[in-house]
Enzyme design. Structure first.
Site, PDB file in Angstrom:
ATOM      1  N   SER A  94       0.858  -1.199   0.000  1.00 29.74           N
ATOM      2  CA  SER A  94       0.000   0.000   0.000  1.00 29.74           C
ATOM      3  C   SER A  94       0.883   1.234   0.000  1.00 29.74           C
ATOM      4  O   SER A  94       2.023   1.192   0.503  1.00 29.74           O
ATOM      5  CB  SER A  94      -0.859  -0.001   1.264  1.00 29.74           C
ATOM      6  OG  SER A  94      -1.463   1.263   1.446  1.00 29.74           O
ATOM      7  N   TYR A 132      -1.200  -0.774  10.564  1.00 28.74           N
ATOM      8  CA  TYR A 132      -1.257  -1.110   9.136  1.00 28.74           C
ATOM      9  C   TYR A 132       0.021  -0.680   8.397  1.00 28.74           C
ATOM     10  O   TYR A 132       0.608  -1.455   7.645  1.00 28.74           O
ATOM     11  CB  TYR A 132      -2.474  -0.411   8.546  1.00 28.74           C
ATOM     12  CG  TYR A 132      -2.796  -0.727   7.114  1.00 28.74           C
ATOM     13  CD1 TYR A 132      -3.373  -1.941   6.765  1.00 28.74           C
ATOM     14  CD2 TYR A 132      -2.566   0.212   6.102  1.00 28.74           C
ATOM     15  CE1 TYR A 132      -3.712  -2.211   5.446  1.00 28.74           C
ATOM     16  CE2 TYR A 132      -2.900  -0.061   4.789  1.00 28.74           C
ATOM     17  CZ  TYR A 132      -3.469  -1.265   4.469  1.00 28.74           C
ATOM     18  OH  TYR A 132      -3.801  -1.531   3.156  1.00 28.74           O
TER      19      TYR A 132
HETATM   20  N1  LIG Z   1      -8.784  -0.765  -0.361  1.00 23.53           N
HETATM   21  C1  LIG Z   1      -7.724   0.043  -0.358  1.00 23.53           C
HETATM   22  O1  LIG Z   1      -7.853   1.290  -0.427  1.00 23.53           O
HETATM   23  C2  LIG Z   1      -6.344  -0.546  -0.288  1.00 23.53           C
HETATM   24  C3  LIG Z   1      -5.264   0.344  -0.448  1.00 23.53           C
HETATM   25  C4  LIG Z   1      -3.975  -0.156  -0.389  1.00 23.53           C
HETATM   26  C5  LIG Z   1      -3.779  -1.507  -0.196  1.00 23.53           C
HETATM   27  N2  LIG Z   1      -4.826  -2.346  -0.036  1.00 23.53           N
HETATM   28  C6  LIG Z   1      -4.559  -3.765   0.179  1.00 23.53           C
HETATM   29  O2  LIG Z   1      -5.248  -4.534  -0.786  1.00 23.53           O
HETATM   30  C7  LIG Z   1      -5.480  -5.836  -0.248  1.00 23.53           C
HETATM   31  C8  LIG Z   1      -6.925  -6.215  -0.482  1.00 23.53           C
HETATM   32  O3  LIG Z   1      -7.731  -5.359   0.301  1.00 23.53           O
HETATM   33  P1  LIG Z   1      -9.172  -4.869  -0.151  1.00 23.53           P
HETATM   34  O4  LIG Z   1      -9.142  -3.404  -0.113  1.00 23.53           O
HETATM   35  O5  LIG Z   1      -9.586  -5.573  -1.372  1.00 23.53           O
HETATM   36  O6  LIG Z   1     -10.025  -5.305   1.124  1.00 23.53           O
HETATM   37  P2  LIG Z   1     -11.052  -6.495   1.408  1.00 23.53           P
HETATM   38  O7  LIG Z   1     -12.144  -6.469   0.413  1.00 23.53           O
HETATM   39  O8  LIG Z   1     -11.375  -6.386   2.848  1.00 23.53           O
HETATM   40  O9  LIG Z   1     -10.169  -7.793   1.120  1.00 23.53           O
HETATM   41  C9  LIG Z   1      -9.316  -8.351   2.067  1.00 23.53           C
HETATM   42  C10 LIG Z   1      -9.202  -9.830   1.763  1.00 23.53           C
HETATM   43  O10 LIG Z   1      -8.304 -10.414   2.714  1.00 23.53           O
HETATM   44  C11 LIG Z   1      -8.926 -11.568   3.253  1.00 23.53           C
HETATM   45  N3  LIG Z   1      -8.449 -11.839   4.597  1.00 23.53           N
HETATM   46  C12 LIG Z   1      -8.437 -10.991   5.653  1.00 23.53           C
HETATM   47  N4  LIG Z   1      -7.981 -11.640   6.741  1.00 23.53           N
HETATM   48  C13 LIG Z   1      -7.707 -12.918   6.350  1.00 23.53           C
HETATM   49  C14 LIG Z   1      -7.238 -14.072   7.026  1.00 23.53           C
HETATM   50  N5  LIG Z   1      -6.937 -14.046   8.322  1.00 23.53           N
HETATM   51  N6  LIG Z   1      -7.064 -15.210   6.313  1.00 23.53           N
HETATM   52  C15 LIG Z   1      -7.380 -15.245   4.998  1.00 23.53           C
HETATM   53  N7  LIG Z   1      -7.809 -14.190   4.294  1.00 23.53           N
HETATM   54  C16 LIG Z   1      -7.985 -13.045   4.980  1.00 23.53           C
HETATM   55  C17 LIG Z   1     -10.422 -11.234   3.242  1.00 23.53           C
HETATM   56  O11 LIG Z   1     -11.226 -12.393   3.236  1.00 23.53           O
HETATM   57  P3  LIG Z   1     -11.955 -13.062   4.509  1.00 23.53           P
HETATM   58  O12 LIG Z   1     -12.463 -11.957   5.381  1.00 23.53           O
HETATM   59  O13 LIG Z   1     -13.035 -13.889   3.864  1.00 23.53           O
HETATM   60  O14 LIG Z   1     -10.915 -13.895   5.157  1.00 23.53           O
HETATM   61  C18 LIG Z   1     -10.534 -10.550   1.878  1.00 23.53           C
HETATM   62  O15 LIG Z   1     -10.659 -11.514   0.866  1.00 23.53           O
HETATM   63  C19 LIG Z   1      -5.085  -5.776   1.227  1.00 23.53           C
HETATM   64  O16 LIG Z   1      -3.804  -6.321   1.399  1.00 23.53           O
HETATM   65  C20 LIG Z   1      -5.052  -4.284   1.506  1.00 23.53           C
HETATM   66  O17 LIG Z   1      -4.184  -3.962   2.566  1.00 23.53           O
HETATM   67  C21 LIG Z   1      -6.114  -1.888  -0.085  1.00 23.53           C
END
Ligand SMILES: NC(=O)c1ccc[n+]([C@@H]2O[C@H](COP(=O)([O-])OP(=O)(O)OC[C@H]3O[C@@H](n4cnc5c(N)ncnc54)[C@H](OP(=O)(O)O)[C@@H]3O)[C@@H](O)[C@H]2O)c1
Length: 258
Positions: free
Chosen positions: A145, A158
């Site tokens: 990120s 984070y």
């Molecule tokens: N959204 C943003 O603005 C943003 C910005 C920068 C980086 N990111 C990064 O992008 C990635 C995806 O995030 P997102 O924004 O798409 O959020 P999201 O929709 O909440 O996705 C997070 C994913 O991680 C899984 N997860 C969380 N804890 C887990 C565990 N203990 N074991 C297995 N799976 C787990 C969740 O599935 P379950 O809950 O079903 O386990 C979900 O599939 C993350 O690494 C996040 O830090 C996001």
């Protein structure tokens, strides 16, 4: 000009394991790659959501796991390797974010966040790399990120985990690229997903999960090491990275009000 990574343009029959694909960026990317012809396996904790994503992918392999359980990534990899013989790409996308100031953090909350965002990636990388090295090909995508670029308020748990992933991806690239493996670092800005839904402030340059997946696919086709987006936001943060602390701290205070 030579690129840092192989350009992936043809996804037909590419074997891709996406970890953290039950929602958000991982789910959108799984759907996008499956539509382009990839064989997709998806992991996360919520099996019902994974099955819904798999149905939209035209039948992805579903491997429900909690990445924080020691050994679960390795056993899922063993199962997938048994079926596929390996993987062309493993995408580490699982992540957890809770906006917290330093005084709101507890040892337990910090450990929980860092285990998902950082330690589980070490588990997964150490499970898959020996197979990829033996095959002499394959690739790792680490979703970090822009919050890992520099210290930001509300990212007390984070930010440090994401900064560690940036450092880890650089080291993996140095070690593994000369041995035939691809290593990509993905640094998104704000993406509209369940992870950011709890943010109470207006998120600048917010994009959809589908747009984020498109950016990642385009980045993988370009052969770059770092895939960052949206550029109108990430370029500003890259500039902030260069500022001396005496300018950086007041600027962050002023722009966030924190
Ligand atoms: N959204 C943003 O603005 C943003 C910005 C920068 C980086 N990111 C990064 O992008 C990635 C995806 O995030 P997102 O924004 O798409 O959020 P999201 O929709 O909440 O996705 C997070 C994913 O991680 C899984 N997860 C969380 N804890 C887990 C565990 N203990 N074991 C297995 N799976 C787990 C969740 O599935 P379950 O809950 O079903 O386990 C979900 O599939 C993350 O690494 C996040 O830090 C996001």
């Amino acid at each position: 000009m030579a690129t840092l990574n192989p350009r992936i343009r043809d996804w037909r029959d590419k074997r891709v394991w996406l970890i953290g694909a039950s929602s958000g960026i991982g789910a959108a990317l799984a759907e996008r790659l499956a539509a382009a012809g990839a064989r997709v396996a998806i992991s996360a904790r919520r099996e019902a959501r994974l099955r819904a994503v798999a149905a939209r992918c035209g039948g992805a392999r579903v491997l429900p796991i909690d990445v924080t359980e020691c050994g679960r990534l390795a056993s899922a990899w063993d199962a997938l390797r048994g079926e596929w013989g390996g993987a062309d790409l493993v995408v580490f996308c699982a992540g957890s974010f809770h906006p917290r100031r330093s005084w709101e953090m507890t040892a337990e909350s910090a450990r929980a966040t860092l285990t998902v965002n950082q330690l589980a990636v070490f588990d997964g990388v150490s499970a898959v790399v020996p197979t990829m090295l033996a095959a002499g090909c394959g690739g790792l995508v680490l979703v970090s990120s822009v919050a890992g670029y520099r210290g930001l308020p509300q990212a007390v748990e984070y930010g440090p985990g994401k900064a560690a992933l940036i450092n880890l991806a650089e080291i993996l690239y140095l070690d593994l690229a000369p041995r035939g493996l691809g290593v990509w670092l993905v640094d998104p800005g704000f993406v509209d997903t369940p992870l950011t839904a709890r943010n109470e402030f207006p998120m600048p340059a917010l994009i959809s999960a589908d747009a984020a997946a498109d950016e990642i696919v385009a980045g993988l086709a370009s052969g770059k090491f770092e895939i960052h987006f949206p550029k109108r936001f990430t370029r500003v943060l890259k500039l902030l990275r260069l500022l001396p602390y005496r300018w950086y701290f007041p600027l962050v205070r002023r722009s966030t009000g924190l």
